[in-house]
Design a protein around this motif. Structure first.
Motif, PDB file in Angstrom:
ATOM      1  N   PHE A  97       0.841  -1.191   0.000  1.00 66.60           N
ATOM      2  CA  PHE A  97       0.000   0.000   0.000  1.00 66.60           C
ATOM      3  C   PHE A  97       0.879   1.245   0.000  1.00 66.60           C
ATOM      4  CE2 PHE A  97      -3.306  -2.733   2.317  1.00 66.60           C
ATOM      5  CZ  PHE A  97      -3.859  -3.148   1.108  1.00 66.60           C
ATOM      6  N   ILE A  98       1.472   1.523  -1.147  1.00 68.19           N
ATOM      7  CA  ILE A  98       2.276   2.728  -1.368  1.00 68.19           C
ATOM      8  C   ILE A  98       1.994   3.186  -2.785  1.00 68.19           C
ATOM      9  CG2 ILE A  98       4.348   1.458  -2.104  1.00 68.19           C
ATOM     10  CD1 ILE A  98       6.016   3.613  -0.647  1.00 68.19           C
ATOM     11  N   PRO A  99       1.847   4.502  -3.010  1.00 63.27           N
ATOM     12  CA  PRO A  99       1.312   4.958  -4.290  1.00 63.27           C
ATOM     13  C   PRO A  99       2.302   5.108  -5.432  1.00 63.27           C
ATOM     14  CG  PRO A  99       1.543   6.808  -2.789  1.00 63.27           C
ATOM     15  CD  PRO A  99       1.929   5.588  -2.008  1.00 63.27           C
TER      16      PRO A  99
ATOM     17  N   GLY B 153       4.138  12.999   4.221  1.00 70.22           N
ATOM     18  CA  GLY B 153       4.165  13.927   3.085  1.00 70.22           C
ATOM     19  C   GLY B 153       3.664  13.309   1.803  1.00 70.22           C
ATOM     20  N   GLN B 154       3.382  11.991   1.795  1.00 71.16           N
ATOM     21  CA  GLN B 154       2.838  11.339   0.611  1.00 71.16           C
ATOM     22  C   GLN B 154       1.331  11.212   0.728  1.00 71.16           C
ATOM     23  OE1 GLN B 154       4.916   7.547   0.113  1.00 71.16           O
ATOM     24  NE2 GLN B 154       5.693   8.273  -1.828  1.00 71.16           N
ATOM     25  N   SER B 155       0.677  11.132  -0.441  1.00 71.59           N
ATOM     26  CA  SER B 155      -0.765  10.917  -0.433  1.00 71.59           C
ATOM     27  C   SER B 155      -1.148  10.004  -1.594  1.00 71.59           C
ATOM     28  CB  SER B 155      -1.519  12.241  -0.562  1.00 71.59           C
ATOM     29  OG  SER B 155      -1.179  12.896  -1.769  1.00 71.59           O
TER      30      SER B 155
ATOM     31  N   SER C  12      -5.637   0.527  -9.509  1.00 72.10           N
ATOM     32  CA  SER C  12      -5.853   0.348  -8.068  1.00 72.10           C
ATOM     33  C   SER C  12      -5.301   1.503  -7.243  1.00 72.10           C
ATOM     34  CB  SER C  12      -5.183  -0.953  -7.605  1.00 72.10           C
ATOM     35  OG  SER C  12      -3.770  -0.829  -7.629  1.00 72.10           O
ATOM     36  N   ALA C  13      -4.315   2.236  -7.787  1.00 70.51           N
ATOM     37  CA  ALA C  13      -3.600   3.320  -7.088  1.00 70.51           C
ATOM     38  C   ALA C  13      -2.728   2.789  -5.953  1.00 70.51           C
ATOM     39  CB  ALA C  13      -4.551   4.399  -6.583  1.00 70.51           C
ATOM     40  N   TRP C  14      -2.502   1.460  -5.909  1.00 69.03           N
ATOM     41  CA  TRP C  14      -1.469   0.889  -5.051  1.00 69.03           C
ATOM     42  C   TRP C  14      -0.684  -0.086  -5.895  1.00 69.03           C
ATOM     43  CZ3 TRP C  14      -2.172  -4.361  -3.106  1.00 69.03           C
ATOM     44  CH2 TRP C  14      -3.419  -4.915  -3.368  1.00 69.03           C
ATOM     45  N   GLN C  15       0.190  -0.892  -5.307  1.00 70.13           N
ATOM     46  CA  GLN C  15       1.167  -1.588  -6.141  1.00 70.13           C
ATOM     47  C   GLN C  15       0.576  -2.700  -7.013  1.00 70.13           C
ATOM     48  OE1 GLN C  15       5.264  -2.415  -5.072  1.00 70.13           O
ATOM     49  NE2 GLN C  15       4.902  -1.458  -3.089  1.00 70.13           N
TER      50      GLN C  15
ATOM     51  N   ARG D 164      -9.773   6.559  -5.801  1.00 72.19           N
ATOM     52  CA  ARG D 164      -9.451   5.307  -6.498  1.00 72.19           C
ATOM     53  C   ARG D 164      -8.870   4.290  -5.519  1.00 72.19           C
ATOM     54  NH1 ARG D 164      -9.621   1.171  -8.672  1.00 72.19           N
ATOM     55  NH2 ARG D 164     -11.702   1.772  -8.007  1.00 72.19           N
ATOM     56  N   PHE D 165      -7.975   4.733  -4.660  1.00 70.49           N
ATOM     57  CA  PHE D 165      -7.381   3.810  -3.696  1.00 70.49           C
ATOM     58  C   PHE D 165      -8.432   3.293  -2.715  1.00 70.49           C
ATOM     59  CE2 PHE D 165      -5.271   3.238   0.499  1.00 70.49           C
ATOM     60  CZ  PHE D 165      -4.582   2.069   0.178  1.00 70.49           C
ATOM     61  N   ARG D 166      -9.273   4.164  -2.193  1.00 73.74           N
ATOM     62  CA  ARG D 166     -10.285   3.746  -1.231  1.00 73.74           C
ATOM     63  C   ARG D 166     -11.240   2.731  -1.850  1.00 73.74           C
ATOM     64  NH1 ARG D 166     -11.256   7.218   3.357  1.00 73.74           N
ATOM     65  NH2 ARG D 166      -9.711   8.892   3.453  1.00 73.74           N
TER      66      ARG D 166
END
Length: 781
Positions: free
Chosen positions: A491-493, A531-533, A501-504, A538-540
Motif C-alpha cells: 500500500f504505497i502509491p 508527506g505522501q498521499s 488500483s492506485a497501489w502496487q 481510487r485507492f479507497r
C-alpha cells in the motif's frame, strides 16, 4: 522489561496509526510567520514575492497572523503562496500590556507578532516583518535547531547587546505556555523599553541570551544612510523606521528603495520571473505559479516542468491534466516523454505509447522513452517487446540504468509453475530485481515459508504485483486453490504507479471481483511516507473491494491497521487483523534454524536514501554530522560497517568519508542471496537500520536492533513489540549520543538482550500461529 501479549484478533486498542506521521518520525516542521494588516499588506505581498524569487527552492508553511483582513486581501495573499495559513490574533490579550502610547493603533498592533509564541504545531518558526524584502539565500535559517536566534540590534558606537525582532528563528522550547507567561508578566509590569514595543519585551526577557545571526539576515536600512548601495551579500533588507517603501520611501535611501521596487510586480510578472529562473524550484511553488502561467500563456515547457512536479509528488492525474491543456509540438521530445510517463501512471497505456514513441526521436530523451516503452510492454506480459525496447534504450545509452533493469527482467526468466494448479497457491508479490532492495528480495520467500516449507514452483504460482492483472492472469489464478497477496508494503502509491488500483497491485476492480478462489492478504504494510498521499477515491474504492473479497486480511502492524480502517466503512473494520511480517519470525519459519554459536564483534548500520527529502527534510547535514560522531564512538564498542540493502544505501559511507573523513567498510547486501542475508544478520551483535527490513529481518534472526526512524512504519513495529526505546528519530537533537548510549546498553549484557529479542519474537509467533490455523481452514493444504 515486562512482556505484553500481542493479540491476533481484530484489535481495537489505540495505535500509532492514529498519530500524525510527523509525531511518529520526529520530523521537524518549519514555518514562516508574519503579522499582517491592511496597512502593511503591500509590504507583505512584496515580501512573499521576494521570498519566492530569491529562494525558489524554499516553500514552507507561512502563518499569517492578523486581526482583520478583507476577503480580497486574503485572496491576494493566497495567490502568492500555496501553503498559507491564516490565524487571528487575540488582540484583546495585549490591551493589558503597559505601553508608551496606549491609544495609538499602530503601537497596539506592534505587540500582535508576539502571538507567534502561541504556535504549538511547529518545531521551528521564522518570523519576518512585513517591511522586509528577501534578496538572497536563507536556507541556513531553516537548518537552525537550537535556541532563539536573531540579528543583534544595530547601534552606532554602542556595544549594548540587544536583538532586532524583525527576524527571529524560534525553536520549539520557546513556543510554550511558560515562555508566553513570562512575556505577559513583563508586558503587564512595564519593565521594558516602552518605545521598543514587542522588541523591548523580548530584550527584557532574554537579557542578551539569544543566538547571533549574521547581520545579512536582517540588514537594517539605517546602515545605508547617505544612499549607500545594498551590499551584495545581503539576504534580507529591513526597512525600519517610519517611512515605508510602499509609501514612497525616504530621502537618502534610493538604492535601497530600488531593491524593494524590483519585487513590486504583478502576479503574472512574478509567475514569468519564477519560471525563467529554472531549476531548482520547489515543486509546490512551481505547481502554484506554473499552473497559472500555463493557463495564461499555454507555454509547453512550463507545462512539462509542472507535470514533472506533479509526478514527483505522486499526483499523476494532475500531471496528465496540465499537459492536456497545451499543444505539444511533434518535434519537442521532452514534453511527450513526460506526458507519456503521466499517462502510463494512470494506466492509459496506448496513449502513453504514442507519446513515448514520439519522444524516442530525440537522442537526449530516447533512452528514457525506450525504457518506459519497455515498462509498458512488460506490464502487459510482453517480454519480447520489453526486451526489444530495453535494448533500443541501451543502444542509445549503454549506461542507462532503467533500460538495463527492464532488459534484465526479460532475460533468463524462470519457467513458471512446475506443479499441478490444484496443489498451488497463487502469490501476488513484488519480486525484486537483481541488485534490488535486499529486504524486498527476501520477502516473497518469507511469506511462502509461513504457508509451506516448499517455497518453489511446485507449490506456488508467482503473480508479479506490477504486471497488469488481465483475463489470462485471472484464468491462471482461478485454476489454483487460493491466492495469497503479500511480500512488501504494497500500500504505497509511487513505487509502480497505476490507475487501476492506485497501489502496487495493478488490478482493475472488474477482474478483482471475478476472482473466485479464496484470497488471503498477508502481512501487507501501509507504507506511505510523511508527506505522501494517495489518489484517495481510487485507492479507497480498490481497498474496500479487496477487503470485501478477502477471506483473510492481515496487516503487518497496528499503525497500518488504523490507517486502513480509517478508509473503510465501519462494518469492514473487524475484517482487518494483525499479521506480523514473516521476516520478524524467521527463526520459527526457516527449517532447521540454528542460532549462531558465536557472533562477530560488529555493528551494522543501514541508511536509506529513497525519497530523501521526505526522510530528512532540512536536516540531512545535521544527520550526517551526528552519524559521523556516532560511528567514531560506536567504533569503541565494536567494528562498525555499512550494510547496503540497495545501491543507494552506500551513500552514507561515501558522504561520511567525503564530509567528515569517517570511513567504514560497505557490505553490498543487494548482491546477497536470501540465505546470505539471514546469515549475516544472525551473526552480528547489533543492527542500526533505517529501512523497515533492516530492523525486521535482523530481529527475526534474533539480533538486537535500533531503528533510525524516518518513516512511520519503524515506530509502528517498535510499538507492536513494546520496545519504542529501540528507535531514535533521524531528527533527534542528540542523535549520536542516544545511538551510542542505547547501543552500549544493549551490548552490555548481550545474552540478556538477545533473550529479550527472542521473547518479543515469541509473541509475534503466537499471533502468526493463531492466524495460520484460520488460513489452513480457508486455503486448505
Amino acid at each position: 522489561m515486562t512482556t505484553t501479549p500481542i493479540s491476533a484478533a481484530a484489535d481495537s486498542r489505540p495505535t500509532a496509526g492514529n498519530d500524525s506521521a510527523r509525531a511518529l518520525t520526529g520530523k521537524r516542521r518549519v514555518a514562516f510567520a508574519s503579522f499582517v494588516d491592511e496597512n502593511y499588506l503591500p509590504g507583505f505581498l512584496v515580501l512573499l514575492r521576494s521570498l519566492a524569487l530569491s529562494n525558489p527552492d524554499v516553500c514552507e508553511d507561512f502563518i499569517v497572523l492578523h486581526d482583520d483582513l478583507r476577503p480580497a486581501s486574503v485572496a491576494a495573499i493566497r495567490a502568492l503562496h500555496p501553503r498559507v495559513q491564516f490565524r487571528r490574533v487575540d488582540a484583546d490579550h495585549y490591551d493589558s500590556y503597559v505601553k508608551g502610547d496606549q491609544d495609538n493603533y499602530l503601537v497596539r498592533k506592534a505587540y500582535f507578532i508576539l502571538d507567534v509564541f502561541r504556535i504549538r504545531d511547529y518545531d521551528t518558526v521564522i518570523t519576518l516583518d512585513t517591511d522586509m524584502v528577501v534578496l538572497g539565500p536563507i536556507t541556513e535559517l531553516l537548518a537552525l535547531r537550537e535556541g532563539l536566534a536573531a540579528v543583534p540590534q544595530f547601534f552606532y558606537g554602542d556595544k549594548t547587546r540587544m536583538l532586532n525582532s524583525g527576524l527571529l528563528v524560534i525553536q520549539k522550547e520557546y513556543l510554550s505556555d511558560e515562555f508566553c507567561a513570562k512575556l505577559d508578566e513583563i508586558g503587564r509590569s512595564g519593565r521594558y523599553e516602552l518605545d521598543k514595543h514587542d522588541q523591548g519585551i523580548l530584550n527584557a526577557l532574554l537579557d542578551g541570551d539569544f543566538v547571533d545571526l549574521d547581520p545579512k539576515y536582517n540588514y537594517v536600512k539605517r546602515r545605508l544612510s547617505g544612499d549607500l548601495p545594498v551590499p551584495d551579500e545581503t539576504a534580507i533588507l529591513h526597512f525600519t523606521g517610519r517611512h515605508k517603501p510602499w509609501q514612497g520611501g525616504e530621502y537618502g535611501y534610493s538604492q535601497a528603495q530600488a531593491r524593494w521596487v524590483e519585487f513590486d510586480i504583478t502576479d503574472a510578472e512574478l509567475h514569468a520571473a519564477f519560471i525563467e529562473k529554472g531549476d531548482p524550484a520547489h515543486p509546490d511553488l512551481l505547481i502554484h505559479y506554473g499552473t497559472a502561467h500555463v493557463g495564461r500563456t499555454g507555454d509547453v515547457d512550463t507545462a512539462r516542468r509542472v507535470g514533472l512536479a506533479h509526478i514527483g509528488a505522486g499526483d499523476y492525474q494532475a500531471a496528465v491534466d496540465i499537459l492536456e491543456q497545451v499543444h505539444l509540438p511533434i518535434d519537442e521530445a521532452w514534453p511527450h516523454e513526460v506526458y507519456g510517463n503521466a499517462l502510463m501512471s494512470v494506466s492509459r497505456y496506448e496513449e502513453a505509447r504514442a507519446h513515448l514513441l514520439l519522444a524516442t526521436a530525440a537522442p537526449n530523451r530516447a533512452a528514457t522513452a525506450f525504457s518506459r516503452l519497455a515498462q509498458i510492454s512488460w506490464v502487459h506480459g510482453d517480454d519480447a517487446g520489453a526486451q526489444k525496447y530495453a535494448l533500443a534504450g541501451l543502444s542509445v545509452d549503454p549506461t542507462h540504468r532503467a533500460s538495463r533493469i527492464w532488459h534484465q527482467r526479460t532475460v533468463g526468466v524462470p519457467a513458471q509453475s512446475a506443479g499441478s494448479p490444484e496443489d498451488q497457491l497463487a502469490h501476488v508479490a513484488f519480486y525484486m530485481d537483481r541488485q534490488g532492495n535486499a529486504g524486498d528480495k527476501l520477502l516473497p520467500e518469507s511469506v511462502r515459508l509461513a504457508f509451506d516449507p516448499d517455497t518453489g514452483g511446485r507449490r506456488w504460482h508467482s503473480v508479479h504485483a506490477h504486471r497488469l492483472f488481465d483475463e489470462a492472469a485471472l484464468e491462471r489464478v482461478n485454476a489454483r486453490r487460493g491466492m495469497v497477496i503479500g511480500g512488501g508494503g504494497l500500500f504505497i502509491p509511487d513505487t509502480m504507479p497505476n490507475g487501476n488500483s492506485a497501489w502496487q497491485w495493478n488490478v482493475p476492480d472488474e477482474l478483482l471481483n471475478r476472482i473466485d478462489v479464496p484470497i488471503a492478504v498477508y502481512a501487507v504494510g501501509f507504507n506511505a511516507f510523511d508527506g505522501q498521499s494517495y489518489r484517495a477515491e481510487r485507492f479507497r474504492s480498490s481497498l474496500r473491494l479487496l477487503v470485501e473479497r478477502s477471506s483473510f486480511f492481515g496487516l503487518r502492524n497496528h499503525g497500518s491497521i488504523a490507517k486502513v480502517r480509517s478508509m473503510l466503512p465501519e462494518h469492514l473494520h473487524d475484517k482487518v487483523r494483525f499479521q506480523p511480517c514473516p521476516t520478524t519470525v524467521t527463526r520459527q519459519l526457516v527449517a532447521n534454524w540454528q542460532d549462531p554459536a558465536s557472533r562477530e564483534d560488529t555493528i551494522l548500520i543501514n541508511a536509506a536514501y529513497d525519497r530523501a527529502g521526505l526522510r530528512f527534510g532540512h536536516d540531512y547535514g545535521y544527520f550526517l554530522a551526528q552519524m559521523a560522531k556516532a560511528v567514531k564512538d560506536l567504533g569503541k564498542l565494536a567494528e562498525v560497517k555499512c550494510v547496503a540493502h540497495s545501491l543507494d544505501d552506500e551513500k552514507l559511507a561515501f558522504d561520511l568519508r567525503r564530509e567528515h573523513g569517517v570511513s567504514m567498510p560497505v557490505i553490498p547486501m543487494y548482491d546477497f542471496e536470501n540465505d546470505e542475508i539471514r546469515d549475516l544478520y544472525a551473526r552480528t551483535k547489533l543492527v542500526i537500520g533505517m529501512r523497515g527490513h533492516a530492523g525486521m529481518i535482523p530481529f527475526g534472526c534474533g539480533t538486537p536492533i535500533i531503528s533510525l526512524i524516518s518513516h512511520p512504519k519503524m515506530t509502528y513495529f517498535l510499538r507492536d513489540i513494546d520496545r519504542p526505546e529501540w528507535g531514535v528519530s533521524v531528527h533527534d537533537r542528540h542523535l549520536a549520543d542516544r545511538l551510542v548510549e542505547r547501543s552500549r546498553d544493549l551490548l552490555a549484557d548481550h545474552a540478556k538482550t538477545v533473550a529479550d529479542v527472542h521473547g518479543r519474537q515469541q509473541e509475534l509467533w503466537k499471533v502468526t500461529e493463531a492466524n495460520a490455523a484460520d488460513l489452513r481452514t480457508i486455503l486448505g493444504g
